[in-house]
Design a protein around this motif. Structure first.
Motif, short mmCIF file in Angstrom:
data_model
loop_
_atom_site.label_atom_id
_atom_site.label_comp_id
_atom_site.label_asym_id
_atom_site.label_seq_id
_atom_site.Cartn_x
_atom_site.Cartn_y
_atom_site.Cartn_z
N ALA A 166 75.22 105.00 -29.56
CA ALA A 166 75.67 103.90 -31.15
C ALA A 166 76.16 103.03 -30.28
CB ALA A 166 75.88 104.18 -32.44
N ASN A 167 77.63 103.43 -29.13
CA ASN A 167 78.31 102.11 -29.40
C ASN A 167 78.10 102.05 -27.35
OD1 ASN A 167 79.25 104.93 -28.14
ND2 ASN A 167 81.74 103.98 -28.65
N CYS A 168 76.88 102.96 -26.77
CA CYS A 168 76.70 101.53 -25.64
C CYS A 168 75.27 100.21 -25.54
CB CYS A 168 75.66 103.48 -24.72
SG CYS A 168 77.52 104.07 -24.47
N ARG A 169 75.25 99.75 -24.45
CA ARG A 169 74.07 98.51 -24.87
C ARG A 169 73.62 99.49 -23.46
NH1 ARG A 169 75.81 95.23 -21.75
NH2 ARG A 169 78.25 95.60 -21.61
N TYR A 170 72.44 99.06 -23.50
CA TYR A 170 71.49 99.40 -22.08
C TYR A 170 70.76 98.00 -22.02
CZ TYR A 170 73.04 103.98 -24.25
OH TYR A 170 73.18 104.92 -24.66
N PRO A 171 71.39 97.57 -20.66
CA PRO A 171 70.78 96.51 -20.41
C PRO A 171 69.05 96.50 -20.55
CG PRO A 171 73.05 96.51 -19.55
CD PRO A 171 72.25 98.05 -20.20
N SER A 172 68.32 95.46 -20.82
CA SER A 172 66.83 95.46 -20.90
C SER A 172 66.78 95.66 -18.97
CB SER A 172 66.21 95.02 -21.09
OG SER A 172 65.99 93.42 -21.30
N PHE A 173 67.33 94.65 -17.86
CA PHE A 173 67.09 95.16 -16.53
C PHE A 173 66.88 96.42 -16.08
CE2 PHE A 173 67.92 93.55 -12.16
CZ PHE A 173 67.20 92.92 -11.98
N TYR A 174 67.54 96.75 -16.20
CA TYR A 174 67.64 98.09 -15.23
C TYR A 174 66.77 99.36 -16.25
CZ TYR A 174 71.73 95.87 -13.77
OH TYR A 174 72.12 94.78 -12.85
N GLU A 223 66.83 110.75 -16.67
CA GLU A 223 66.84 109.80 -17.99
C GLU A 223 67.53 110.19 -19.23
OE1 GLU A 223 64.45 107.62 -18.33
OE2 GLU A 223 62.84 108.07 -16.92
N PHE A 224 67.99 109.46 -20.27
CA PHE A 224 68.77 109.48 -20.63
C PHE A 224 68.28 109.91 -21.66
CE2 PHE A 224 70.71 105.83 -19.46
CZ PHE A 224 72.38 106.23 -18.99
N GLU A 225 68.53 111.65 -22.37
CA GLU A 225 68.06 111.85 -23.67
C GLU A 225 68.62 111.90 -24.29
OE1 GLU A 225 66.04 115.48 -24.92
OE2 GLU A 225 66.14 114.81 -23.09
N LYS A 226 69.78 111.20 -25.01
CA LYS A 226 70.69 110.95 -25.82
C LYS A 226 70.53 109.57 -25.32
CE LYS A 226 70.51 113.16 -29.29
NZ LYS A 226 70.61 112.98 -30.40
N ARG A 227 71.42 108.43 -26.78
CA ARG A 227 71.59 107.35 -26.00
C ARG A 227 72.60 107.08 -27.20
NH1 ARG A 227 67.27 102.81 -24.33
NH2 ARG A 227 66.50 104.00 -22.76
N ALA A 285 79.88 115.34 -24.71
CA ALA A 285 79.33 115.03 -23.10
C ALA A 285 77.69 114.33 -23.30
CB ALA A 285 79.08 116.33 -23.14
N LEU A 286 78.21 113.59 -22.02
CA LEU A 286 76.59 113.24 -21.72
C LEU A 286 75.55 114.22 -21.31
CD1 LEU A 286 76.18 109.80 -20.35
CD2 LEU A 286 76.26 110.76 -18.38
N ARG A 287 74.60 114.08 -22.29
CA ARG A 287 72.79 114.35 -21.60
C ARG A 287 72.03 113.81 -21.25
NH1 ARG A 287 72.12 115.98 -27.86
NH2 ARG A 287 69.85 117.25 -27.17
N LEU A 288 71.49 114.24 -20.57
CA LEU A 288 70.02 113.76 -19.02
C LEU A 288 69.64 114.63 -18.80
CD1 LEU A 288 72.76 112.57 -16.28
CD2 LEU A 288 72.52 111.04 -19.20
N ARG A 289 68.31 114.29 -18.66
CA ARG A 289 67.35 114.82 -18.59
C ARG A 289 66.77 114.75 -17.55
NH1 ARG A 289 65.23 118.69 -20.91
NH2 ARG A 289 65.74 117.92 -23.01
N ALA A 290 66.98 115.89 -16.62
CA ALA A 290 66.26 116.23 -14.76
C ALA A 290 64.93 115.68 -15.03
CB ALA A 290 66.64 117.36 -14.25
N PRO A 291 64.61 115.12 -13.47
CA PRO A 291 62.87 114.61 -13.23
C PRO A 291 61.83 116.39 -13.09
CG PRO A 291 64.59 114.81 -11.12
CD PRO A 291 65.33 114.62 -12.32
N ARG A 292 61.14 116.26 -13.52
CA ARG A 292 59.63 117.36 -13.42
C ARG A 292 59.12 117.27 -11.55
NH1 ARG A 292 59.37 120.03 -17.78
NH2 ARG A 292 60.11 118.94 -20.06
N GLY A 299 71.82 93.92 -23.62
CA GLY A 299 71.08 95.42 -24.22
C GLY A 299 70.92 95.62 -25.51
N ASP A 300 70.26 96.42 -26.27
CA ASP A 300 70.12 97.02 -27.39
C ASP A 300 71.14 98.39 -27.11
OD1 ASP A 300 68.60 94.88 -28.16
OD2 ASP A 300 66.67 96.78 -27.94
N HIS A 301 71.34 98.48 -28.11
CA HIS A 301 72.70 99.78 -28.04
C HIS A 301 71.52 100.61 -28.99
CE1 HIS A 301 75.39 97.33 -28.78
NE2 HIS A 301 76.60 97.84 -28.60
N GLY A 302 72.84 102.15 -28.50
CA GLY A 302 71.58 103.44 -28.82
C GLY A 302 71.48 103.87 -29.97
N ASP A 303 70.42 104.78 -30.29
CA ASP A 303 70.44 105.35 -31.44
C ASP A 303 71.24 106.53 -32.82
OD1 ASP A 303 68.95 106.90 -30.84
OD2 ASP A 303 66.89 106.38 -31.81
#
Length: 451
Positions: free
Chosen positions: A216-224, A210-214, A249-256, A283-287
Motif C-alpha cells: 500500500a505504501n509503494c508506488r509502481y511506475p507504469s513506465f516500468y 513478478e511481485f506476488e504482493k503489491r 518480507a518481500l514476496r516475489l514469484r519466480a518465472p516458470r 505510479g499507483d499504490h498497491g492494494d
C-alpha cells in the motif's frame, strides 16, 4: 536511432567534494521565468575533514543560476554577479573553496558569471567541511544572484558535516529455486554513516520475475510495467550503527519457463532528492498491506552500499539442438543454406549458447549472415577465426528457433561440423543451459557430388 544494447547495473561516480544531493529548491522572482533564478540543493552532506569514504554513487554538488532572458545559444560575457555566503553562527562547520572566476574568503565568495551559469560546466564555489568541525555540525549557505539590471534572487541550502551511509543486506545469487515458486526475501537496511538517515527510499527492481504482493505504501511506475516499485518512509530515522528490517518480507514469484532471473534491493536517504532526475516518479499504490520498518539487530551476511542485485538460478534446463545439413553440387557451385538452432525446452536459458560452424574443406565464403548494430550499419553475426564461424545464439523461448543463412561456393565432397556449446562463464553462479541431451548438440554439414 537504433543502438547497441548495453546491460548496465551499476556505475561508480567520483567527486572531489563528496556530497549527497537533496531535493532541489528553485527560487525565482516570477512564475513567468523572466526574473533571475537559482536552482540549488536544499540539503547536502559533506565528508568530514580528511575522510574520503562514504556512500556509493554520490551526486556531485551542483547549482545553477539564470537571468530568465531568452538566450540564442551564444553565451554572453561574464557580467552577472553570484555571491555565496556562510551565514553567521555556523562558520565553524563549513568552508567555501573558490575556483574559476570567483574570489573571496572561506565564508564569503563573489563570482562574475554569465547569464546562464552552471556549476558543472563553469566551475566556481565548492563546499568542504571546515577544520575542527565534527559530524553533525551544520551550516546554512546563502546564494545571491544579480543580473545586469541589479535584480537579485537568493536561495539557501543546509550543509551537514558527515553523511548517512545506507547499506542493504544482499545475496549475490540464489540457486535451486523451483520454477514458479514464491520467494520470500527480507529487506534489511543499516546506517554505517556518521549522521542519521532522515527518511528512506526503497527501490525494488525485477527481471523475469513478478511481485506476488503489491504494498500500500509503494508506488509502481507504469513506465516500468510493474517491474519496479518505489517505497518511501518519510518519518523513518536510522541512527548511525542502527539496523532496520522492512516487514513483511518481500514476496516475489519466480518465472516458470526461464532459467535465470534477478531482483535488486536498493535504498537511499530520502533527502538525497529524486533519483535520476525524478524518473521513478508517479505510479499507483498497491492494494496489499503497508510495509513497515522495525528496529532489529544486525543480521549476518553481505551488506552493499546502496544495495545491489541478486541473481536467481532456476532448477530447470534448456535443450538446444542443431540438425544435419546436406549440400549437393560440383566444386565451384554456389549454394545458400541455413543453419538452424532450436530450443526444445523446458526453459529459456537466455543468451547462453554459441553455434560453432566448421565448413568442409574447400568451401569459399560468398555471403555470411549480418546484423544491424546501428541505423543502416551492419556487421557479421558470427566471428570468423581460422575459417571457423562462432555465432552467438539469442535467448530462445521453448520451441523457438534461430537461423543463420550462409552462401558459399562448394569444394570437393566432404564433411564439416556444427557444434553447440555454452558460453564461457562470466560469473561463478552461471551454469549454462544444463542441456540434458548432449547428443543433439552436434551435427554434420556434408557436401555431396551432384548426381
Amino acid at each position: 536511432m537504433k543502438r547497441r544494447r548495453l546491460l548496465k547495473r551499476a556505475a561508480g561516480v567520483g567527486a572531489t567534494v563528496t556530497l549527497l544531493l537533496a531535493a532541489l529548491t528553485s527560487c525565482s522572482g516570477a512564475a513567468s521565468g523572466k526574473a533571475p533564478s537559482i536552482t540549488a540543493p536544499e540539503v547536502f552532506y559533506l565528508r568530514p575533514v580528511g575522510d574520503k569514504s562514504g556512500p556509493r554513487d554520490k551526486d556531485p554538488f551542483h547549482f545553477s543560476a539564470d537571468d530568465g532572458k531568452t538566450h540564442t545559444g551564444v553565451r554572453g560575457p561574464a557580467d552577472h554577479t553570484l555571491t555565496v555566503d556562510v551565514l553567521p553562527g555556523a562558520k565553524s562547520a563549513v568552508a567555501l573553496r573558490e575556483g574559476g572566476t570567483c574570489t573571496g574568503s572561506s565564508t564569503h565568495v563573489t563570482c562574475e558569471v554569465r547569464s546562464d551559469y552552471d556549476s558543472r560546466s563553469d566551475g566556481g564555489v565548492s563546499l568542504v567541511a571546515a577544520k575542527g568541525s565534527k559530524p553533525g555540525d551544520a551550516a546554512v549557505v546563502r546564494y545571491t544572484y544579480a543580473d545586469r539590471s541589479g535584480k537579485k534572487v537568493t536561495a539557501r541550502t543546509k550543509a551537514v558535516v558527515g553523511e548517512p551511509v545506507v547499506e542493504v543486506l544482499t545475496a549475490k545469487s540464489l540457486g535451486g529455486v523451483r520454477p514458479g515458486a514464491e520467494l520470500s526475501r527480507p529487506i534489511v537496511v543499516r546506517n554505517t554513516g556518521e549522521v542519521p538517515v532522515r527518511g528512506l527510499v526503497l527501490k525494488i527492481g525485477l527481471e523475469q520475475m513478478e511481485f506476488e504482493k503489491r504494498y500500500a505504501n509503494c508506488r509502481y511506475p507504469s513506465f516500468y510495467k510493474g517491474h519496479i516499485t518505489v517505497c518511501e518512509f518519510p518519518d523513518l530515522r536510522i541512527a548511525p550503527g542502527q539496523t532496520v528490517t522492512i516487514q513483511p518480507a518481500l514476496r516475489l514469484r519466480a518465472p516458470r519457463t526461464k532459467m535465470y532471473a534477478s531482483f535488486s534491493s536498493e535504498a537511499r536517504p530520502l533527502d538525497m532528492g529524486p533519483e535520476n532526475g525524478g524518473a521513478m516518479a508517479g505510479g499507483d499504490h498497491g492494494d496489499g498491506p503497508a510495509l513497515r520498518p522495525e528496529s532489529t539487530t544486525a543480521e549476518k551476511g553481505t551488506y552493499a552500499k546502496g544495495g545491489g542485485w541478486t541473481n536467481v538460478v532456476l532448477d530447470t534446463h534448456a535443450d538446444y539442438s542443431v540438425s544435419d545439413v546436406n549440400l549437393y553440387g560440383d566444386p565451384g557451385t554456389k549454394r545458400t543454406f541455413k543453419l538452424t538452432v532450436r530450443n526444445n525446452g523446458l526453459a529459456d536459458a537466455g543468451a547462453t549458447e554459441q553455434l560453432v560452424f566448421s565448413p568442409p574443406l574447400g568451401m569459399e565464403m560468398v555471403k555470411q549472415p549480418m546484423q544491424e548494430y546501428d541505423e543502416d550499419s551492419y556487421e557479421p553475426s558470427c566471428e570468423n577465426g581460422a575459417f571457423v564461424y562462432t555465432c552467438d545464439i539469442k535467448a530462445l523461448e521453448p520451441g523457438e528457433t534461430q537461423t543463420f543463412t550462409f552462401t558459399m561456393r562448394l569444394g570437393d565432397p566432404g564433411e564439416g561440423t556444427l557444434t553447440l556449446r555454452d558460453k564461457k562463464p562470466t560469473q561463478d553462479w552461471y551454469v549454462g543451459d544444463r542441456d540434458p541431451d548432449p547428443s543433439n548438440d552436434k551435427a554434420v554439414i556434408t557436401v555431396h557430388p551432384d548426381d
